[in-house]
Design a protein around this motif. Structure first.
Motif, PDB file in Angstrom:
ATOM      1  N   LEU A  11       0.823  -1.216   0.000  1.00 16.53           N
ATOM      2  CA  LEU A  11       0.000   0.000   0.000  1.00 16.53           C
ATOM      3  C   LEU A  11       0.857   1.267   0.000  1.00 16.53           C
ATOM      4  CD1 LEU A  11      -2.814  -0.848   2.580  1.00 16.53           C
ATOM      5  CD2 LEU A  11      -3.216  -0.014   0.260  1.00 16.53           C
ATOM      6  N   THR A  12       1.913   1.283   0.822  1.00 16.72           N
ATOM      7  CA  THR A  12       2.702   2.523   0.944  1.00 16.72           C
ATOM      8  C   THR A  12       3.459   2.847  -0.336  1.00 16.72           C
ATOM      9  OG1 THR A  12       4.673   1.386   1.795  1.00 16.72           O
ATOM     10  CG2 THR A  12       3.122   2.270   3.429  1.00 16.72           C
ATOM     11  N   GLN A  13       3.771   1.826  -1.131  1.00 14.73           N
ATOM     12  CA  GLN A  13       4.611   2.069  -2.297  1.00 14.73           C
ATOM     13  C   GLN A  13       3.800   2.357  -3.564  1.00 14.73           C
ATOM     14  OE1 GLN A  13       7.997   2.519  -1.788  1.00 14.73           O
ATOM     15  NE2 GLN A  13       7.311   2.309   0.330  1.00 14.73           N
ATOM     16  N   ILE A  14       2.463   2.289  -3.457  1.00 20.47           N
ATOM     17  CA  ILE A  14       1.630   2.614  -4.627  1.00 20.47           C
ATOM     18  C   ILE A  14       1.580   4.130  -4.802  1.00 20.47           C
ATOM     19  CG2 ILE A  14      -0.687   2.438  -5.647  1.00 20.47           C
ATOM     20  CD1 ILE A  14      -1.118  -0.055  -3.895  1.00 20.47           C
ATOM     21  N   PHE A  15       1.631   4.579  -6.055  1.00 16.99           N
ATOM     22  CA  PHE A  15       1.557   6.004  -6.383  1.00 16.99           C
ATOM     23  C   PHE A  15       0.121   6.488  -6.162  1.00 16.99           C
ATOM     24  CE2 PHE A  15       0.683   9.358  -9.459  1.00 16.99           C
ATOM     25  CZ  PHE A  15       1.781  10.186  -9.350  1.00 16.99           C
ATOM     26  N   GLY A  16      -0.060   7.505  -5.289  1.00 23.28           N
ATOM     27  CA  GLY A  16      -1.428   7.976  -5.049  1.00 23.28           C
ATOM     28  C   GLY A  16      -1.529   9.345  -4.415  1.00 23.28           C
ATOM     29  N   PRO A  17      -0.970  10.385  -5.059  1.00 19.24           N
ATOM     30  CA  PRO A  17      -1.168  11.732  -4.497  1.00 19.24           C
ATOM     31  C   PRO A  17      -2.623  12.169  -4.661  1.00 19.24           C
ATOM     32  CG  PRO A  17      -0.120  11.889  -6.650  1.00 19.24           C
ATOM     33  CD  PRO A  17      -0.220  10.416  -6.329  1.00 19.24           C
ATOM     34  N   SER A  18      -3.032  13.193  -3.931  1.00 16.62           N
ATOM     35  CA  SER A  18      -4.413  13.694  -3.994  1.00 16.62           C
ATOM     36  C   SER A  18      -4.811  13.912  -5.454  1.00 16.62           C
ATOM     37  CB  SER A  18      -4.523  15.018  -3.237  1.00 16.62           C
ATOM     38  OG  SER A  18      -4.012  14.862  -1.929  1.00 16.62           O
ATOM     39  N   GLY A  19      -5.964  13.370  -5.830  1.00 15.59           N
ATOM     40  CA  GLY A  19      -6.461  13.512  -7.195  1.00 15.59           C
ATOM     41  C   GLY A  19      -6.053  12.380  -8.116  1.00 15.59           C
ATOM     42  N   SER A  20      -5.130  11.532  -7.671  1.00 11.02           N
ATOM     43  CA  SER A  20      -4.675  10.391  -8.493  1.00 11.02           C
ATOM     44  C   SER A  20      -4.634   9.125  -7.646  1.00 11.02           C
ATOM     45  CB  SER A  20      -3.279  10.662  -9.061  1.00 11.02           C
ATOM     46  OG  SER A  20      -3.235  11.887  -9.732  1.00 11.02           O
ATOM     47  N   GLU A  21      -5.767   8.796  -7.037  1.00 13.51           N
ATOM     48  CA  GLU A  21      -5.808   7.681  -6.086  1.00 13.51           C
ATOM     49  C   GLU A  21      -6.208   6.356  -6.725  1.00 13.51           C
ATOM     50  OE1 GLU A  21      -7.535  10.531  -5.801  1.00 13.51           O
ATOM     51  OE2 GLU A  21      -7.059  11.519  -3.913  1.00 13.51           O
ATOM     52  N   GLU A  22      -6.360   6.320  -8.063  1.00 12.03           N
ATOM     53  CA  GLU A  22      -6.964   5.144  -8.729  1.00 12.03           C
ATOM     54  C   GLU A  22      -6.215   3.853  -8.449  1.00 12.03           C
ATOM     55  OE1 GLU A  22      -5.757   7.785 -10.318  1.00 12.03           O
ATOM     56  OE2 GLU A  22      -7.472   8.875 -11.156  1.00 12.03           O
ATOM     57  N   ARG A  23      -4.881   3.914  -8.440  1.00  9.63           N
ATOM     58  CA  ARG A  23      -4.128   2.657  -8.257  1.00  9.63           C
ATOM     59  C   ARG A  23      -4.298   2.121  -6.847  1.00  9.63           C
ATOM     60  NH1 ARG A  23       1.586   4.490 -11.037  1.00  9.63           N
ATOM     61  NH2 ARG A  23       0.630   5.399 -12.875  1.00  9.63           N
ATOM     62  N   VAL A  24      -4.405   3.024  -5.873  1.00  6.63           N
ATOM     63  CA  VAL A  24      -4.629   2.586  -4.490  1.00  6.63           C
ATOM     64  C   VAL A  24      -6.009   1.938  -4.396  1.00  6.63           C
ATOM     65  CG1 VAL A  24      -4.597   3.272  -2.063  1.00  6.63           C
ATOM     66  CG2 VAL A  24      -3.269   4.583  -3.737  1.00  6.63           C
ATOM     67  N   ALA A  25      -6.996   2.577  -5.030  1.00  9.00           N
ATOM     68  CA  ALA A  25      -8.372   2.055  -4.997  1.00  9.00           C
ATOM     69  C   ALA A  25      -8.435   0.662  -5.618  1.00  9.00           C
ATOM     70  CB  ALA A  25      -9.310   3.011  -5.729  1.00  9.00           C
ATOM     71  N   GLU A  26      -7.729   0.481  -6.718  1.00 10.70           N
ATOM     72  CA  GLU A  26      -7.755  -0.816  -7.404  1.00 10.70           C
ATOM     73  C   GLU A  26      -7.139  -1.908  -6.512  1.00 10.70           C
ATOM     74  OE1 GLU A  26      -5.705  -0.784 -11.180  1.00 10.70           O
ATOM     75  OE2 GLU A  26      -6.030  -2.945 -11.381  1.00 10.70           O
ATOM     76  N   PHE A  27      -6.041  -1.563  -5.852  1.00 10.88           N
ATOM     77  CA  PHE A  27      -5.381  -2.529  -4.964  1.00 10.88           C
ATOM     78  C   PHE A  27      -6.310  -2.931  -3.811  1.00 10.88           C
ATOM     79  CE2 PHE A  27      -2.875  -3.555  -1.207  1.00 10.88           C
ATOM     80  CZ  PHE A  27      -1.986  -4.506  -1.694  1.00 10.88           C
TER      81      PHE A  27
END
Ligand code: CO
Ligand code: ZN
Length: 331
Positions: A11-27
């Motif tokens: 989780l910590t290593q996924i790219f997800g700054p404010s406005g670009s959270e899609e990859r975190v959501a998918e995980f």
């Protein structure tokens, strides 16, 4: 309980700054699909994970976004100027490595300063190792965002990483949903854009209309050399929030949380944070008001690439969240 922190590392290593959270959501969606009845993403990008039940509707919120930087300008030589996304501390930036969504890495450099107090945002730039604007434009563009690089390090009792704020909250929520036997209606919301003004939680709570909400987020500590006085310490248990700049927890809720922690022998500490806020700040003001509380994970060096927490506090947070989900009808 023995928690496996592999998912937290991912989780910590996924790219997800404010406005670009899609990859975190998918995980997270992939983690929780077998544990829920419904998965959906709303207009702003919040991930809602619902498990149907018969009792109270409980919203659990953890934000997916991490602090970052956004490119504002590319100069002739290919250096990038930027604006912060969230509470970035300027003196922490010099010499840091940052990473863009497609993997490009840059170094943050600083112009020559006449005196240290001249260190301001407009003296900083990102160097991605190109020599012209044209070359830079092949790789990045105006409005693109970057995050800190900060490896995940796990020792006997501690974890150090970037983005523990608030992937640790996501992790606690994931683990709690996997474990809970609660028969209440559960809506776990992994929110967007908390770091730039608690935005995702606002629309999510409006549409869900929960009977009760619990946010899980990091909090600061007072246990480092000459820290601002604060009674929260690493390793002393999960924080039960009393106050921050976004809310005062209702006495009924904090007493209920503390009573259950005491009964289950879960270590906890009262948290008074003199700045900052969490998703509950927006949720408790939704519609006619939502009874809300916050479980806080004590964290040193919040908003740096090397945030630090204690694994025992994380276990306490999972234990208490699981217990609260089961006992919400008593509130
Ligand atoms: Co934060
Ligand atoms: Zn946070």
């Amino acid at each position: 309980m023995d928690l496996d922190f592999t998912i937290l590392e991912q989780l910590t290593q996924i790219f997800g700054p404010s406005g670009s959270e899609e990859r975190v959501a998918e995980f997270i969606a992939n983690q929780l699909r077998p544990y829920c009845d419904e998965l959906k993403t709303d207009t702003l990008g919040n991930l809602m994970v619902v498990r149907h039940g018969t009792g109270k509707k409980i919203m659990v919120a953890a934000h997916m976004d991490e602090i970052g930087l956004m490119i504002t300008h590319l100069d002739k030589e290919g250096f990038l100027r930027f604006t912060p996304l969230g509470g970035v501390r300027i003196p922490n930036l010099v010499g840091q490595r940052v990473k863009f969504s497609k993997g490009r890495i840059g170094t943050i450099g600083v112009e020559k300063l006449d005196k240290p107090s001249d260190l301001k945002l407009d003296k900083l730039y990102i160097d991605i190792g190109v020599s012209s604007r044209e070359e830079a434009e092949q790789i990045v563009h105006i409005g693109e965002t970057a995050v800190f690089i900060g490896d995940f390090v796990e020792s006997e009792s501690k974890i150090i990483s970037k983005a523990l704020d608030d992937r640790i909250g996501c992790f606690v929520a994931i683990e709690a949903l996997k474990r809970t036997k609660s028969t209440n209606e559960l809506a776990f919301v992994f929110t967007v854009q908390e770091e730039i003004g608690i935005r995702g939680a606002r629309t999510a709570s409006y549409s869900l209309e929960p009977d009760l909400a619990i946010a899980v987020d990091v909090t600061a500590t007072g246990d480092t050399p000459k820290a601002h006085p604060m009674s929260v310490k690493l390793g002393s248990g999960v924080g039960i929030k009393v106050l921050d700049h976004s809310m005062i927890t209702s006495p009924r809720i904090k007493r209920w949380m503390a009573a259950i922690a005491t009964e289950r022998k879960i270590p906890f500490q009262w948290e008074v944070l003199e700045y900052g806020g969490t998703d509950s700040g927006a949720i408790h003001l939704s519609r006619g008001g939502v009874p809300s509380g916050v479980l806080s994970i004590p964290t040193r060096y919040v908003h740096s690439p090397a945030e630090m927490l204690d694994k025992r506090d994380v276990e306490a947070a999972v234990d208490l969240l699981v217990a609260l989900l089961e006992r919400a009808t008593e509130l």
